[in-house]
Design an enzyme around this catalytic site. Structure first.
Site, PDB file in Angstrom:
ATOM      1  N   ARG A  77       1.063  -1.322  -0.004  1.00  0.00           N
ATOM      2  CA  ARG A  77      -0.171   0.086   0.088  1.00  0.00           C
ATOM      3  C   ARG A  77       0.925   1.451  -0.169  1.00  0.00           C
ATOM      4  NH1 ARG A  77      -3.048   1.832   4.352  1.00  0.00           N
ATOM      5  NH2 ARG A  77      -2.731  -0.198   5.273  1.00  0.00           N
ATOM      6  N   TYR A 132     -16.581  14.014 -17.914  1.00  0.00           N
ATOM      7  CA  TYR A 132     -17.068  12.728 -17.819  1.00  0.00           C
ATOM      8  C   TYR A 132     -18.001  12.304 -16.916  1.00  0.00           C
ATOM      9  CZ  TYR A 132     -17.067   7.834 -16.351  1.00  0.00           C
ATOM     10  OH  TYR A 132     -17.379   6.545 -15.803  1.00  0.00           O
ATOM     11  N   ASP A 197      -8.191  17.072 -17.447  1.00  0.00           N
ATOM     12  CA  ASP A 197      -8.551  15.711 -17.844  1.00  0.00           C
ATOM     13  C   ASP A 197      -8.240  15.418 -19.180  1.00  0.00           C
ATOM     14  OD1 ASP A 197      -9.450  12.868 -18.548  1.00  0.00           O
ATOM     15  OD2 ASP A 197     -11.250  13.202 -16.923  1.00  0.00           O
ATOM     16  N   LYS A 222      -8.360   3.662 -20.346  1.00  0.00           N
ATOM     17  CA  LYS A 222      -8.739   3.877 -21.913  1.00  0.00           C
ATOM     18  C   LYS A 222      -7.526   3.884 -22.733  1.00  0.00           C
ATOM     19  CE  LYS A 222     -12.755   5.196 -20.104  1.00  0.00           C
ATOM     20  NZ  LYS A 222     -12.708   5.191 -18.662  1.00  0.00           N
TER      21      LYS A 222
END
Length: 408
Positions: A77, A132, A197, A222
Site C-alpha cells: 500500500r 465525464y 483531464d 482507456k
C-alpha cells in the site's frame, strides 16, 4: 558509476528524447544493467526487513511529505516497484516531475479532491462542463466534502473564491469533444491549481502541463492501457502534490495492482502508434459521417484523436442495435471500435437538464475508433445508420470542436 552519477547520467541521456522513444524506454532504463529485457512483475504485498530502525525511518519520511520511501519496499500500500515503473514513464510522457497511479480514474480524481488543503478551507471547486459523467456526479453530489461552481471558460476568474482549491476541465471533453484553450484557462485560474483531464487526447496529442495545468488526470483504463483489459487511473503532477496523493492513496487503499501496472507500462510502449493510427481512421470516418444525409452533426476535435461524437436524425438506439463489427459498449480507447449512447450510459447519472445544457443531446452517439480497416468500419456504420430519413437540418451550436452539418 555510483547511484548519484547513474541518475545524473540518465537524466541527461533522457532529456532530449522524442515522445515515441520515451514511450518505449521510460520506466525501463535500468533493465539492461540488471540483465533484463522485459520489466519484472513484483506481486509481493509485503517485504522482509531485518533493519526495523531503517524501516521506521522510511515510514516517518513518507508520513511527513509523501515522498517515495528510499530503500527497499515496505508494504504494497506504500508503493510497488512495478507500478512505480509505469508512474515514471507516464510522468516522462506528460512532462511532469511525478505521477501517482490508482485503482481507477475515479479513485484518482477522488484522491485529488481529498488532497485539497482542508486545513486552509480550500474545498471549493470551479468546473467547466461537460466532464465525464461520473466526474460530474462526484463534484455535484459533494460526496467528498467539496462544493462546486459550474461555469463556462470565460467565467472561471469570476467564479473563483478565497476558498477555491481547484479548477477542473476536460479537453477534448467527454462526450461532446468540445475543446478549450488550456493556456488561457490556466491564466484565468491565477494561483489556483488547474486539473486537466487528458484522457481523450493523451500526451501524444497534447501535454496540459506545458500549458499551465498543475495536475493532469487520466482514466488509464482507456488509451494508456489500450486493450480493454486493465482498470486504472493516474495523476501526473509536480512532486509536492504527488506527495499528498501518495498519502491519500496509502490512507484510503486505492492502490493499483502490480499486474495492472505492468499492463499499463506495456501499453505505453505502443501508445503513439495506436493513437496516430486510430486517429487516421477517425478523421476519415468523421469526414464520411459529416457528408452523410442520415447524420445531423459531427464533432471531431481540431487537434485530432480517435473519438467522434455525432448526432443522428433517426433513433440512436436503433443504430447501436444494428452494429456488428463495432462493439456497443461503454468505455473507449481500446484497439477495437466502441460505440455508446452517452445520455443512456456514461452521462446518465448527470441531471438531464445539465446534460442537455452541456451539449449532450438525446441523439448524440460517441464513437471510439480503433485499429480495424476503415472500410470495414464504414461498412458496419453505413448499415447501422439505416435508410436516410427525411428530416430538416438541426440548429448548429458551437462546441469548440470541428463540426460537419448536413441538411435533410
Amino acid at each position: 558509476m555510483d547511484a548519484v552519477s547513474t541518475r545524473a547520467y540518465d537524466d541527461v541521456r533522457t532529456a532530449s528524447r522524442a515522445l515515441a522513444t520515451e514511450a518505449v524506454h521510460a520506466g525501463r532504463d535500468d533493465l539492461a544493467r540488471q540483465g533484463l529485457h522485459a520489466p519484472p512483475i513484483d506481486l509481493s504485498t509485503t517485504y522482509p526487513s531485518y533493519d526495523s530502525r531503517a524501516e521506521a525511518a522510511r515510514i516517518d519520511a513518507f508520513a511527513t511529505d509523501g515522498a517515495d520511501p528510499v530503500g527497499p519496499p515496505v508494504y504494497g500500500r506504500l508503493g510497488n516497484p512495478t507500478v512505480a515503473r509505469f508512474e515514471t514513464a507516464l510522468a516522462r510522457l506528460e512532462g511532469t516531475e511525478s505521477a501517482v497511479a490508482f485503482a481507477s480514474g475515479m479513485a484518482a480524481l477522488s484522491a485529488v479532491l481529498l488532497a485539497l488543503p482542508t486545513a486552509m478551507g480550500l474545498r471549493h471547486v470551479v468546473a467547466v462542463r461537460p466532464l465525464y459523467g461520473c466526474s460530474d456526479h462526484l463534484l455535484t453530489a459533494g460526496l467528498l466534502g467539496t462544493e462546486v461552481t459550474w461555469t463556462d471558460p470565460a467565467g472561471i476568474t469570476d467564479a473563483l473564491r478565497p476558498d477555491t482549491g481547484l479548477v477542473m476541465v476536460e479537453s477534448p471533453a467527454n462526450p461532446t469533444l468540445s475543446e478549450l484553450d488550456l493556456r488561457a484557462v490556466a491564466h484565468a485560474c491565477g494561483s489556483v491549481p488547474l486539473l486537466a483531464d487528458n484522457t481523450f487526447a493523451t500526451p501524444v496529442l497534447q501535454r496540459p502541463a506545458e500549458q499551465g495545468a498543475r495536475l493532469v488526470l487520466h482514466s488509464a483504463t482507456k488509451y494508456l492501457g489500450g486493450h480493454g483489459d486493465v482498470l486504472a487511473g493516474v495523476v501526473a503532477c509536480d512532486e509536492e502534490f504527488a506527495g499528498r496523493l501518495r498519502q491519500i492513496r496509502f490512507a484510503t487503499g486505492g492502490v493499483l495492482h502490480p499486474l495492472a501496472g505492468y499492463l499499463l507500462l506495456r501499453g505505453l510502449s505502443t501508445l503513439p502508434v495506436r493513437v496516430r493510427a486510430a486517429s487516421a481512421n477517425a478523421a476519415e470516418l468523421a469526414r464520411r459521417l459529416g457528408a452523410d444525409p442520415r447524420v445531423a452533426r459531427v464533432r471531431y476535435p481540431r487537434l485530432g484523436g480517435a473519438m467522434i461524437a455525432f448526432e443522428v436524425y433517426g433513433d440512436p438506439h436503433e443504430v447501436i442495435s444494428r452494429v456488428r463489427l463495432v462493439t456497443p459498449a461503454v468505455s473507449l480507447g481500446s484497439v477495437d471500435t466502441l460505440i455508446q449512447h452517452p445520455a443512456s450510459i456514461s452521462h446518465r447519472i448527470v441531471d438531464a437538464d445539465d446534460r442537455r445544457g452541456a451539449g449532450v443531446s438525446d441523439r448524440l452517439l460517441r464513437l471510439s475508433v480503433g485499429l480495424e480497416d476503415v472500410e470495414d468500419l464504414w461498412a458496419d456504420l453505413d448499415n447501422a445508420l439505416g435508410v436516410p430519413p427525411e428530416r430538416p437540418a438541426v440548429a448548429c451550436a458551437g462546441s469548440g470542436a470541428a463540426e460537419h452539418h448536413r441538411g435533410g
